[in-house]
Write a protein that holds these residues in place. Structure first.
Motif, PDB file in Angstrom:
ATOM      1  N   ASP A  48       0.829  -1.219   0.000  1.00 42.36           N
ATOM      2  CA  ASP A  48       0.000   0.000   0.000  1.00 42.36           C
ATOM      3  C   ASP A  48       0.857   1.261   0.000  1.00 42.36           C
ATOM      4  O   ASP A  48       0.537   2.247  -0.671  1.00 42.36           O
ATOM      5  N   ASP A  50       4.022   1.464  -1.099  1.00 39.10           N
ATOM      6  CA  ASP A  50       4.729   1.544  -2.379  1.00 39.10           C
ATOM      7  C   ASP A  50       3.853   2.177  -3.460  1.00 39.10           C
ATOM      8  O   ASP A  50       4.358   2.863  -4.358  1.00 39.10           O
ATOM      9  N   ALA A  51       2.560   1.948  -3.378  1.00 39.93           N
ATOM     10  CA  ALA A  51       1.649   2.498  -4.374  1.00 39.93           C
ATOM     11  C   ALA A  51       1.572   4.022  -4.310  1.00 39.93           C
ATOM     12  O   ALA A  51       1.187   4.676  -5.280  1.00 39.93           O
ATOM     13  N   LYS A  52       1.960   4.602  -3.169  1.00 37.39           N
ATOM     14  CA  LYS A  52       1.879   6.052  -2.981  1.00 37.39           C
ATOM     15  C   LYS A  52       3.164   6.782  -3.347  1.00 37.39           C
ATOM     16  O   LYS A  52       3.198   8.010  -3.381  1.00 37.39           O
ATOM     17  N   LYS A  54       6.361   7.557  -5.912  1.00 43.14           N
ATOM     18  CA  LYS A  54       6.672   7.551  -7.349  1.00 43.14           C
ATOM     19  C   LYS A  54       7.740   6.535  -7.691  1.00 43.14           C
ATOM     20  O   LYS A  54       7.634   5.830  -8.705  1.00 43.14           O
ATOM     21  N   THR A  56       8.453   3.760  -6.323  1.00 44.75           N
ATOM     22  CA  THR A  56       8.115   2.361  -6.045  1.00 44.75           C
ATOM     23  C   THR A  56       6.780   1.935  -6.649  1.00 44.75           C
ATOM     24  O   THR A  56       6.351   0.805  -6.474  1.00 44.75           O
ATOM     25  N   GLN A  57       6.124   2.830  -7.383  1.00 41.26           N
ATOM     26  CA  GLN A  57       4.790   2.534  -7.919  1.00 41.26           C
ATOM     27  C   GLN A  57       4.786   1.401  -8.933  1.00 41.26           C
ATOM     28  O   GLN A  57       3.762   0.741  -9.125  1.00 41.26           O
ATOM     29  N   ASN A  58       5.925   1.154  -9.567  1.00 40.08           N
ATOM     30  CA  ASN A  58       5.966   0.126 -10.614  1.00 40.08           C
ATOM     31  C   ASN A  58       6.481  -1.215 -10.100  1.00 40.08           C
ATOM     32  O   ASN A  58       6.760  -2.122 -10.891  1.00 40.08           O
ATOM     33  N   PRO A  62       2.192  -3.126  -6.292  1.00 39.08           N
ATOM     34  CA  PRO A  62       1.349  -1.968  -6.616  1.00 39.08           C
ATOM     35  C   PRO A  62       0.978  -1.885  -8.092  1.00 39.08           C
ATOM     36  O   PRO A  62      -0.054  -1.312  -8.447  1.00 39.08           O
ATOM     37  N   ALA A  63       1.803  -2.467  -8.966  1.00 41.18           N
ATOM     38  CA  ALA A  63       1.501  -2.453 -10.402  1.00 41.18           C
ATOM     39  C   ALA A  63       0.523  -3.559 -10.802  1.00 41.18           C
ATOM     40  O   ALA A  63       0.102  -3.626 -11.951  1.00 41.18           O
ATOM     41  N   ASP A 172       8.268  12.002  -1.582  1.00 40.49           N
ATOM     42  CA  ASP A 172       7.714  10.655  -1.670  1.00 40.49           C
ATOM     43  C   ASP A 172       7.422  10.090  -0.287  1.00 40.49           C
ATOM     44  O   ASP A 172       6.362   9.520  -0.042  1.00 40.49           O
ATOM     45  N   ALA A 176       3.768   9.246   1.573  1.00 41.70           N
ATOM     46  CA  ALA A 176       3.468   7.888   2.049  1.00 41.70           C
ATOM     47  C   ALA A 176       3.344   7.808   3.565  1.00 41.70           C
ATOM     48  O   ALA A 176       3.008   6.751   4.107  1.00 41.70           O
TER      49      ALA A 176
END
Length: 276
Positions: A48, A50-52, A54, A56-58, A62-63, A172, A176
């Protein structure tokens, strides 16, 4: 990950014994697998968060490329497998420290410290400091003072290394809700702490030479590398920029800190095996 494997290899090579190549390869493979296990379990727990962020979003969770349950099973499987293989290939001491390193990273750092205190990277830095200790233990079955000096070098290196990064990606962490030092104490205090941690790091890194644990090659390389690191840390301390675009000293320190560790441990291994 590269530094984990590399410092583990250097710890094994610096130990005063000759290790069979196949067993040495197995030991380093176990360290790599254990690091993968810790990373997988970290991403399972922080999907959760990581999804917030930039940067770690990929990541797979989270991807949406992997489910959390799959990540959990994968991480646990890697962790148990690495410890069992280390025990079979080398000795109980190395296997125990390998297990401790995984549990420390996942439970103490990821679950406990990281979301609660700006000192997360200080105490949690121990997780990344275990590889050379484990490498030494895999070779000798023991952890003498020199092995703990190698541990201490990385332990003290981690805060200035990671805080330099966190200064120019602090947005970031703020988004988060992670209480990294720049987020809760500001850039100026973080820069002071970077310099303060650099001083004992340099002292410990140079220590093997006057203590007689290494030769002239490591001593010379260590003095030069630590002088450069200290000069860069002073520039960071003097910098007043508040935006990433003005944080060239921080970015230079972060980049050099990686080169620093590679060169320092490389010199130690060469000094021990070629000149020792």
């Amino acid at each position: 990950m590269r530094l984990v494997v590399y410092t583990g290899l250097c710890g094994l090579m610096a130990a005063p014994v000759v290790v069979h190549p196949i067993l040495g390869f197995a030991a380093i493979l176990c360290i790599a697998i254990a690091a993968g296990a810790a990373g997988a379990l970290n991403q399972w727990y922080e999907a959760d968060i990581d999804a917030k962020m930039k940067r770690t979003q990929n990541r797979p969770l989270p991807a949406g490329r992997m489910t959390r349950q799959t990540a959990l099973h994968f991480g646990v499987g890697l962790g148990v497998g690495s410890v069992v293989l280390m025990d079979l290939a080398t000795n109980h001491v190395a296997a125990i420290w390998l297990a401790i390193s995984i549990l420390f990273y996942v439970i103490v750092y990821t679950m406990w410290l990281k979301p609660r205190t700006p000192q997360n990277i200080v105490i949690g830095g121990a997780a990344g400091a275990f590889p050379p200790l484990i490498g030494w233990a895999a070779a000798t079955g023991s952890t003498p003072l020199m092995a703990w000096i190698l541990f201490a070098i990385i332990f003290l290196w981690t805060p200035p290394h990671f805080w330099a990064l966190s200064l120019f990606v602090r947005t970031d962490y703020a988004n988060a809700g992670i209480p990294m030092l720049p987020v809760v104490a500001g850039a100026r205090h973080t820069r002071q702490q970077i310099l303060l941690y650099t001083l004992p790091m340099a002292a410990v890194a140079i220590a093997p030479w006057p203590l007689g644990y290494s030769g002239w090659l490591y001593g010379t390389v260590s003095v030069v590398l630590n002088a450069i690191f200290l000069a860069l840390a002073i520039r960071v301390w003097r910098n007043e920029a508040s935006e990433p675009s003005g944080m060239k000293p921080e970015k230079r320190l972060f980049a050099f800190s990686i080169i620093y560790l590679f060169a320092l441990f490389g010199a130690l291994a060469i000094d021990a095996k070629v000149l020792g």
